[in-house]
Design a protein around this motif. Sequence first.
Motif, mmCIF file in Angstrom:
data_model
loop_
_atom_site.group_PDB
_atom_site.id
_atom_site.type_symbol
_atom_site.label_atom_id
_atom_site.label_comp_id
_atom_site.label_asym_id
_atom_site.label_seq_id
_atom_site.Cartn_x
_atom_site.Cartn_y
_atom_site.Cartn_z
ATOM 1 N N ARG A 48 -4.905 10.110 -6.854
ATOM 2 C CA ARG A 48 -5.209 9.233 -7.994
ATOM 3 C C ARG A 48 -6.363 8.292 -7.687
ATOM 4 O O ARG A 48 -7.208 8.029 -8.536
ATOM 5 C CB ARG A 48 -3.947 8.443 -8.367
ATOM 6 N N THR A 49 -6.408 7.791 -6.458
ATOM 7 C CA THR A 49 -7.442 6.816 -6.108
ATOM 8 C C THR A 49 -8.673 7.458 -5.485
ATOM 9 O O THR A 49 -9.741 6.836 -5.445
ATOM 10 C CB THR A 49 -6.905 5.771 -5.110
ATOM 11 N N GLY A 50 -8.535 8.661 -4.943
ATOM 12 C CA GLY A 50 -9.631 9.280 -4.213
ATOM 13 C C GLY A 50 -9.799 8.659 -2.843
ATOM 14 O O GLY A 50 -10.795 8.883 -2.160
ATOM 15 N N SER A 51 -8.830 7.882 -2.412
ATOM 16 C CA SER A 51 -8.850 7.223 -1.118
ATOM 17 C C SER A 51 -7.635 7.682 -0.322
ATOM 18 O O SER A 51 -6.866 8.514 -0.793
ATOM 19 C CB SER A 51 -8.828 5.695 -1.315
ATOM 20 N N VAL A 52 -7.441 7.144 0.865
ATOM 21 C CA VAL A 52 -6.318 7.572 1.693
ATOM 22 C C VAL A 52 -5.047 6.775 1.424
ATOM 23 O O VAL A 52 -4.000 7.072 1.975
ATOM 24 C CB VAL A 52 -6.672 7.558 3.195
ATOM 25 N N PHE A 53 -5.140 5.735 0.594
ATOM 26 C CA PHE A 53 -3.968 5.002 0.137
ATOM 27 C C PHE A 53 -4.339 4.190 -1.091
ATOM 28 O O PHE A 53 -5.508 3.988 -1.392
ATOM 29 C CB PHE A 53 -3.383 4.085 1.223
ATOM 30 N N ALA A 54 -3.311 3.733 -1.802
ATOM 31 C CA ALA A 54 -3.507 2.833 -2.942
ATOM 32 C C ALA A 54 -3.025 1.456 -2.534
ATOM 33 O O ALA A 54 -1.986 1.319 -1.893
ATOM 34 C CB ALA A 54 -2.697 3.320 -4.146
ATOM 35 N N ALA A 55 -3.797 0.438 -2.872
ATOM 36 C CA ALA A 55 -3.401 -0.950 -2.638
ATOM 37 C C ALA A 55 -3.037 -1.545 -3.992
ATOM 38 O O ALA A 55 -3.861 -1.560 -4.914
ATOM 39 C CB ALA A 55 -4.541 -1.734 -1.990
ATOM 40 N N LEU A 56 -1.798 -2.005 -4.120
ATOM 41 C CA LEU A 56 -1.282 -2.483 -5.402
ATOM 42 C C LEU A 56 -0.627 -3.845 -5.247
ATOM 43 O O LEU A 56 -0.102 -4.167 -4.184
ATOM 44 C CB LEU A 56 -0.233 -1.499 -5.942
ATOM 45 N N ALA A 57 -0.653 -4.608 -6.321
ATOM 46 C CA ALA A 57 0.065 -5.884 -6.368
ATOM 47 C C ALA A 57 0.861 -5.924 -7.657
ATOM 48 O O ALA A 57 0.370 -5.516 -8.716
ATOM 49 C CB ALA A 57 -0.899 -7.065 -6.295
ATOM 50 N N ALA A 58 2.094 -6.388 -7.569
ATOM 51 C CA ALA A 58 2.965 -6.488 -8.743
ATOM 52 C C ALA A 58 2.929 -7.911 -9.284
ATOM 53 O O ALA A 58 2.905 -8.880 -8.516
ATOM 54 C CB ALA A 58 4.390 -6.102 -8.367
ATOM 55 N N PHE A 59 2.944 -8.020 -10.611
ATOM 56 C CA PHE A 59 2.923 -9.313 -11.291
ATOM 57 C C PHE A 59 3.964 -9.319 -12.402
ATOM 58 O O PHE A 59 4.107 -8.334 -13.130
ATOM 59 C CB PHE A 59 1.549 -9.580 -11.918
ATOM 60 N N CYS A 62 4.974 8.151 6.163
ATOM 61 C CA CYS A 62 4.991 9.502 6.726
ATOM 62 C C CYS A 62 3.734 10.286 6.356
ATOM 63 O O CYS A 62 3.417 11.288 6.988
ATOM 64 C CB CYS A 62 6.242 10.261 6.277
ATOM 65 N N ARG A 63 2.996 9.806 5.344
ATOM 66 C CA ARG A 63 1.769 10.481 4.895
ATOM 67 C C ARG A 63 0.514 9.656 5.179
ATOM 68 O O ARG A 63 -0.569 9.979 4.716
ATOM 69 C CB ARG A 63 1.885 10.796 3.407
ATOM 70 N N ARG A 64 0.694 8.583 5.961
ATOM 71 C CA ARG A 64 -0.450 7.729 6.312
ATOM 72 C C ARG A 64 -1.373 8.481 7.273
ATOM 73 O O ARG A 64 -0.915 9.095 8.227
ATOM 74 C CB ARG A 64 0.039 6.435 6.964
ATOM 75 N N HIS A 65 -2.658 8.424 7.022
ATOM 76 C CA HIS A 65 -3.639 9.026 7.922
ATOM 77 C C HIS A 65 -3.564 8.323 9.275
ATOM 78 O O HIS A 65 -3.429 7.097 9.343
ATOM 79 C CB HIS A 65 -5.040 8.915 7.332
ATOM 80 N N SER A 66 -3.674 9.076 10.327
ATOM 81 C CA SER A 66 -3.466 8.540 11.676
ATOM 82 C C SER A 66 -4.436 7.425 12.042
ATOM 83 O O SER A 66 -4.120 6.576 12.867
ATOM 84 C CB SER A 66 -3.568 9.667 12.710
ATOM 85 N N ILE A 119 0.850 -1.181 0.000
ATOM 86 C CA ILE A 119 0.000 0.000 0.000
ATOM 87 C C ILE A 119 0.889 1.235 0.000
ATOM 88 O O ILE A 119 1.993 1.224 0.539
ATOM 89 C CB ILE A 119 -0.979 0.009 1.191
ATOM 90 N N CYS A 120 0.403 2.277 -0.669
ATOM 91 C CA CYS A 120 1.160 3.516 -0.789
ATOM 92 C C CYS A 120 0.291 4.662 -0.283
ATOM 93 O O CYS A 120 -0.861 4.805 -0.686
ATOM 94 C CB CYS A 120 1.570 3.760 -2.240
ATOM 95 N N HIS A 121 0.868 5.464 0.606
ATOM 96 C CA HIS A 121 0.146 6.579 1.213
ATOM 97 C C HIS A 121 0.596 7.922 0.639
ATOM 98 O O HIS A 121 0.238 8.962 1.198
ATOM 99 C CB HIS A 121 0.379 6.591 2.728
#
Length: 135
Positions: free
Chosen positions: A35-46, A115-119, A26-28
């Motif tokens: 980009r996602t409109g959310s508080v983080f992006a959840a990604l998987a690499a393939f 460092c940018r993750r919502h508390s 996940i990236c904060h």
Amino acid sequence: MQTRTASCSCEQLSIEVNNPPLGAGICHCFACQRRTGSVFAALAAFAPPYKATGTATEYLRIGDRGSRYLFRFCPVCGTSLFHTEEGAEAMYVAVAVGCFADPDFPPPEDSVYDCRRHSWVVLPEGTKAYDKNPD
């Protein structure tokens, strides 16, 4: 070989991957939040091969360290589905985990830009957190 298909909300754009995930994270960072409109992006690499079907609009974003990421999203519904990093296309494709619509998808192993993750966001047990990107 394990085949998974991720698609956008309107199912016009999809990507099929044929290998198990290399990893999930996940990236904060603020760019992923916007980009996602959310508080983080959840990604998987393939690892390749993968097959994208449908029409995608592309957006090039330059990361903090100068890496260039080409994001593909659906021009109809706006879903950000997958991206590649210039120069690493033959190594991996990163797919938005939520687009698999699979509640049993493996949890993230890494959390970047912590460092940018919502508390109020709590990481799954065992997730390794990095203040920014790992070196």
